[in-house]
Design an enzyme around this catalytic site. Structure first.
Site, short mmCIF file in Angstrom:
data_model
loop_
_atom_site.label_atom_id
_atom_site.label_comp_id
_atom_site.label_asym_id
_atom_site.label_seq_id
_atom_site.Cartn_x
_atom_site.Cartn_y
_atom_site.Cartn_z
N HIS A 84 0.84 -1.20 0.00
CA HIS A 84 0.00 0.00 0.00
C HIS A 84 0.88 1.25 0.00
CE1 HIS A 84 -3.61 2.36 0.71
NE2 HIS A 84 -2.94 3.03 1.64
N GLU A 107 -9.27 -9.09 7.33
CA GLU A 107 -10.63 -8.83 6.85
C GLU A 107 -10.95 -7.35 6.73
OE1 GLU A 107 -13.22 -10.99 9.42
OE2 GLU A 107 -12.55 -12.95 8.73
#
Length: 205
Positions: free
Chosen positions: A108, A141
């Site tokens: 990222h 998640e």
């Protein structure tokens, strides 16, 4: 490690991983590349490298879970041991993550937990930070919320635009992702909860 890569864009991080593999400096085998976009440049890069490529257009499925089930079957058929997200623009659902029993990594373009999600470089400029960078992390998640493996800082210059900052961060991404994957493949990454420890040579059994 038999590795699959999911990508949605032009595939510059994919190409960096392929190049590092071809040089013999990355102990993984990229066995499959997938994308959610039929025109993704990553698919062409995979084909040029002789890696089987497959597209999973969301419009071909009745719902998201059906697409993810197809991706899970694809990985099972390829005996995947490691999944790398390289500019994959969809968040894997909790259902999908619960079915994956091997490491999933992502890179990222910010120093997480700062600026998760889309347009991280624009977020950094809008906020006025003096330092940004990139992060390789385990996928969980949440949105860019998994345990951090490696990070590297990149200075934000006063004259930076979103494009110029993105390009400087991207150059670091190409190296840092391979570094993190290499450490994982060599068994040097130890995870305890949210903490990730990089083992030194004397710590290895």
């Amino acid at each position: 490690m038999r590795t699959a890569i999911l990508a949605s864009g032009r595939g510059s991080n994919l190409q960096a991983l392929i190049t590092t593999c071809q040089s013999g400096n990355l102990p993984i085998e990229i066995v499959a590349v997938g994308s959610d976009l039929p025109g993704a440049g990553a698919l062409m890069l995979a084909e040029e490298a002789g890696i089987p490529a497959r597209v999973f257009p969301i419009s071909n499925y009745q719902h998201r879970q059906a697409q993810e089930e197809d991706i899970l079957i694809w990985m099972q058929n390829n005996e995947v041991e490691l999944l790398l997200l390289a500019g994959y623009m969809r968040v894997l659902s909790p259902y999908c993550m619960s079915q994956i029993h091997f490491p999933v990594l992502n890179i990222h373009p910010s120093l997480l937990p700062a600026f998760p999600g889309l347009h991280a470089q624009r977020q950094a400029l809008d906020y006025g930070v003096k330092v940004s960078g990139c992060t390789v992390h385990f996928v969980d998640e949440g949105l860019d919320s998994g345990p951090i493996i490696l990070q590297e800082a990149v200075p934000v210059l006063s004259e930076d635009t979103e494009e110029s900052l993105s390009q400087r961060i991207l150059a670091v991404e190409h190296r840092l992702y391979s570094d993190a994957v290499r450490l994982l493949a060599l068994g040097k990454v130890e995870r305890t909860g949210r903490r990730v420890h990089i083992l030194q040579q004397e710590e290895l059994g």
